[in-house]
Scaffold this motif. Structure first.
Motif, short mmCIF file in Angstrom:
data_model
loop_
_atom_site.label_atom_id
_atom_site.label_comp_id
_atom_site.label_asym_id
_atom_site.label_seq_id
_atom_site.Cartn_x
_atom_site.Cartn_y
_atom_site.Cartn_z
N SER A 16 0.83 -1.22 0.00
CA SER A 16 0.00 0.00 0.00
C SER A 16 0.86 1.26 0.00
CB SER A 16 -0.95 0.01 1.20
OG SER A 16 -0.24 0.09 2.42
N GLY A 18 5.30 2.87 0.09
CA GLY A 18 6.74 2.64 0.05
C GLY A 18 7.23 1.82 -1.13
N GLY A 20 7.05 -1.44 -1.75
CA GLY A 20 6.08 -2.38 -2.31
C GLY A 20 5.15 -1.68 -3.29
N ALA A 38 -1.71 -5.42 2.24
CA ALA A 38 -1.17 -4.67 3.37
C ALA A 38 -2.11 -4.95 4.53
CB ALA A 38 -1.10 -3.17 3.09
N ARG A 39 -1.72 -4.58 5.74
CA ARG A 39 -2.61 -4.81 6.89
C ARG A 39 -3.73 -3.78 6.92
NH1 ARG A 39 2.22 -4.60 10.99
NH2 ARG A 39 2.49 -2.87 9.54
N ASP A 65 -2.23 -9.47 7.52
CA ASP A 65 -0.82 -9.51 7.92
C ASP A 65 -0.17 -10.72 7.24
OD1 ASP A 65 1.62 -9.87 9.11
OD2 ASP A 65 0.90 -9.51 11.16
N ALA A 89 7.61 -7.20 3.51
CA ALA A 89 6.89 -7.00 4.78
C ALA A 89 7.64 -5.91 5.51
CB ALA A 89 6.86 -8.28 5.60
N THR A 139 14.77 -7.27 0.03
CA THR A 139 15.53 -7.56 1.25
C THR A 139 16.11 -6.25 1.76
OG1 THR A 139 17.59 -8.22 0.10
CG2 THR A 139 15.93 -9.93 0.51
N GLY A 184 18.92 0.38 -0.55
CA GLY A 184 19.60 1.28 0.38
C GLY A 184 18.55 2.25 0.89
N ASP A 189 8.05 5.84 4.52
CA ASP A 189 7.72 6.00 5.95
C ASP A 189 8.76 5.32 6.84
OD1 ASP A 189 5.50 7.25 5.03
OD2 ASP A 189 4.05 5.76 5.78
N ARG A 190 9.28 4.19 6.37
CA ARG A 190 10.23 3.42 7.17
C ARG A 190 11.48 4.26 7.49
NH1 ARG A 190 11.86 -1.12 10.29
NH2 ARG A 190 13.87 -1.88 9.63
P1 NAP Z 1 7.04 1.39 4.50
O1 NAP Z 1 7.14 2.65 3.72
O2 NAP Z 1 6.89 1.47 5.98
O3 NAP Z 1 5.86 0.53 3.84
C1 NAP Z 1 5.60 -0.75 4.33
C2 NAP Z 1 4.41 -1.32 3.57
O4 NAP Z 1 4.29 -2.67 3.97
C3 NAP Z 1 3.10 -0.65 3.90
O5 NAP Z 1 2.25 -0.74 2.79
C4 NAP Z 1 2.59 -1.50 5.06
O6 NAP Z 1 1.18 -1.36 5.20
C5 NAP Z 1 3.00 -2.88 4.56
N1 NAP Z 1 3.23 -3.88 5.63
C6 NAP Z 1 4.07 -3.77 6.67
N2 NAP Z 1 4.02 -4.89 7.40
C7 NAP Z 1 3.14 -5.72 6.79
C8 NAP Z 1 2.65 -7.01 7.09
N3 NAP Z 1 3.08 -7.68 8.16
N4 NAP Z 1 1.75 -7.59 6.26
C9 NAP Z 1 1.32 -6.91 5.17
N5 NAP Z 1 1.73 -5.68 4.84
C10 NAP Z 1 2.63 -5.08 5.65
O7 NAP Z 1 8.36 0.49 4.30
P2 NAP Z 1 9.42 0.49 3.09
O8 NAP Z 1 10.43 1.55 3.34
O9 NAP Z 1 8.72 0.42 1.80
O10 NAP Z 1 10.19 -0.88 3.38
C11 NAP Z 1 9.82 -2.11 2.81
C12 NAP Z 1 10.86 -3.15 3.24
O11 NAP Z 1 12.15 -2.75 2.76
C13 NAP Z 1 10.98 -3.28 4.76
O12 NAP Z 1 11.20 -4.63 5.10
C14 NAP Z 1 12.19 -2.45 5.08
O13 NAP Z 1 12.84 -2.87 6.27
C15 NAP Z 1 13.05 -2.72 3.86
N6 NAP Z 1 14.05 -1.66 3.64
C16 NAP Z 1 13.66 -0.38 3.44
C17 NAP Z 1 14.63 0.60 3.25
C18 NAP Z 1 14.26 2.06 3.02
O14 NAP Z 1 15.17 2.90 2.97
N7 NAP Z 1 13.02 2.42 2.87
C19 NAP Z 1 16.00 0.25 3.27
C20 NAP Z 1 16.35 -1.07 3.48
C21 NAP Z 1 15.36 -2.03 3.67
P3 NAP Z 1 0.45 -1.70 6.63
O15 NAP Z 1 1.27 -1.01 7.68
O16 NAP Z 1 -0.93 -1.15 6.46
O17 NAP Z 1 0.48 -3.17 6.74
#
Ligand code: NAP
Length: 259
Positions: A16, A18, A20, A38-39, A65, A89, A139, A184, A189-190
Motif C-alpha cells: 500500500s 513505500g 512495495g 497490506a494490513r 498480515d 513486509a 531484502t 539502500g 515512511d520506514r
Molecule cells: P514502509 O514505507 O513502511 O511501507 C511498508 C508497507 O508494507 C506498507 O504498505 C505496510 O502497510 C506494509 N506492511 C508492513 N508490514 C506488513 C505485514 N506484516 N503484512 C502486510 N503488509 C505489511 O516500508 P518500506 O520503506 O517500503 O520498506 C519495505 C521493506 O524494505 C521493509 O522490510 C524495510 O525494512 C526494507 N528496507 C527499506 C529501506 C528504506 O530505505 N526504505 C532500506 C532497506 C530495507 P500496513 O502497515 O498497512 O500493513
C-alpha cells in the motif's frame, strides 16, 4: 522497452506504501494485473484505486498480515496461479545486540525469512507447471553491509539470501527466475521513522539527522520508490531470463565496495 509481461498476474506483498507500492505501480504500468496486500485496509484500497485509474489493470486487494499464518492463507487464496511474486513486509525494529531475545529473533525470522520462503513454496509449483515465473524478494542493503542497529534484519535477511541462492538455481531450468532487490536508503515512511528515532535518541533535530544521512549517499539524496519499482519490473520481465539468484543493490553508491 516492452517488458513482455502484459496480461500476467502478480502478487505484490506489503504494497500500500513505500517500496512495495513502487513495485506494484511499475508492474501495473507494464500491464500486469495485481493482487495487492497490506494490513491497513484504507491505505490499501486508496492505493489500489489509484493504480486502477492510472493503468487500467485489474487489482484485487487482500487486507491481512502476510507474516501470520492466517493472513498468509488469505493472501495465497487470492493469489493462486500468479506468474509473478514480489515478497515484502515491514522490517524489524532497531536496537542493540543486548536487547534481542529468542522471541525477537523468531518474530524477525518469521517476517523477513520464513514468510517469503512460505510464499515461494506455495507459488513456485504453479510457475514451474507453466514453465514461466518471476520472484523478486525485497531484502536490504544490510545483506551486503550490516546496519548495526538493525541486527534482527541483518540476521533474518541473510537467512533468506542463503535460501534464494540455492533455490533459484533449482527452479531456473523451469523458466522460473528468482532474484533479490536490496534497497539502500529510500524516501518512505520506514526511513522517516528511523530518522525520527535517531533524532529522539541524539537530541539532534530530525531535519539535521536526515540531511547528514543523505550527505553520506554519493547521489546526495534518498532513493525514489518509483525507480526501485522500475528495477523490480525489469527483474520480472522477459528480459531477465538469464539473471538468476542475484542480489541487486539500489543504494545510490552508499555501500563503498569495488564489487
Ligand atoms: P514502509 O514505507 O513502511 O511501507 C511498508 C508497507 O508494507 C506498507 O504498505 C505496510 O502497510 C506494509 N506492511 C508492513 N508490514 C506488513 C505485514 N506484516 N503484512 C502486510 N503488509 C505489511 O516500508 P518500506 O520503506 O517500503 O520498506 C519495505 C521493506 O524494505 C521493509 O522490510 C524495510 O525494512 C526494507 N528496507 C527499506 C529501506 C528504506 O530505505 N526504505 C532500506 C532497506 C530495507 P500496513 O502497515 O498497512 O500493513
Amino acid at each position: 522497452m516492452d517488458l513482455g509481461i502484459k496480461g500476467k498476474r502478480a502478487l505484490v506483498c506489503a504494497s500500500s506504501k513505500g517500496l512495495g507500492r513502487g513495485c506494484a505501480e511499475a508492474l501495473a504500468e507494464a500491464g500486469v494485473d495485481l493482487i495487492m496486500n497490506a494490513r491497513g485496509a484504507d491505505a490499501l484500497e486508496a492505493t489500489a484505486a489509484d493504480i486502477r485509474a492510472k493503468y487500467g489493470v485489474t487489482v484485487v486487494t487482500v487486507a491481512a498480515d502476510v507474516t501470520s499464518d492466517a493472513g498468509r492463507a488469505k493472501v495465497l487464496e487470492a493469489a493462486q496461479g500468479v506468474d509473478i511474486l514480489v515478497t515484502n513486509a515491514g522490517g524489524p525494529p532497531p536496537g542493540m545486540w543486548t536487547d534481542w531475545e529468542r522471541d525477537d529473533f523468531i518474530k524477525a525470522l518469521d517476517a523477513n525469512m520464513l514468510t517469503p520462503i512460505a510464499l515461494m513454496k506455495a507459488l513456485l509449483p504453479g510457475m514451474i507447471d507453466k514453465g514461466w515465473g518471476r520472484v523478486v524478494n525485497i531484502t536490504s542493503v544490510s545483506v551486503k553491509a550490516p546496519i548495526a542497529v538493525l541486527g534482527l534484519s541483518n540476521s533474518a535477511r541473510a537467512g533468506l539470501t542463503g535460501y534464494v541462492a540455492g533455490t533459484s538455481r533449482q527452479v531456473a531450468k523451469h523458466g522460473v527466475i528468482i532474484n533479490n532487490l536490496l534497497p539502500g536508503q529510500h524516501a518512505t515512511d520506514r526511513i522517516a521513522s528511523l530518522d525520527a528515532r535517531a533524532a529522539d535518541q541524539s537530541g539532534v533535530p530530525v531535519a539535521q539527522v536526515t540531511a547528514t544521512r543523505q550527505a553520506s549517499i554519493p547521489v546526495g539524496r534518498d532513493g525514489d520508490p518509483r525507480d526501485f519499482g522500475a528495477m523490480c519490473a525489469f527483474l520480472c520481465s522477459r528480459h531477465a531470463a538469464f539473471i538468476v539468484g542475484q542480489n541487486v543493490l539500489l543504494d545510490g553508491g552508499a555501500t563503498n565496495t569495488t564489487m
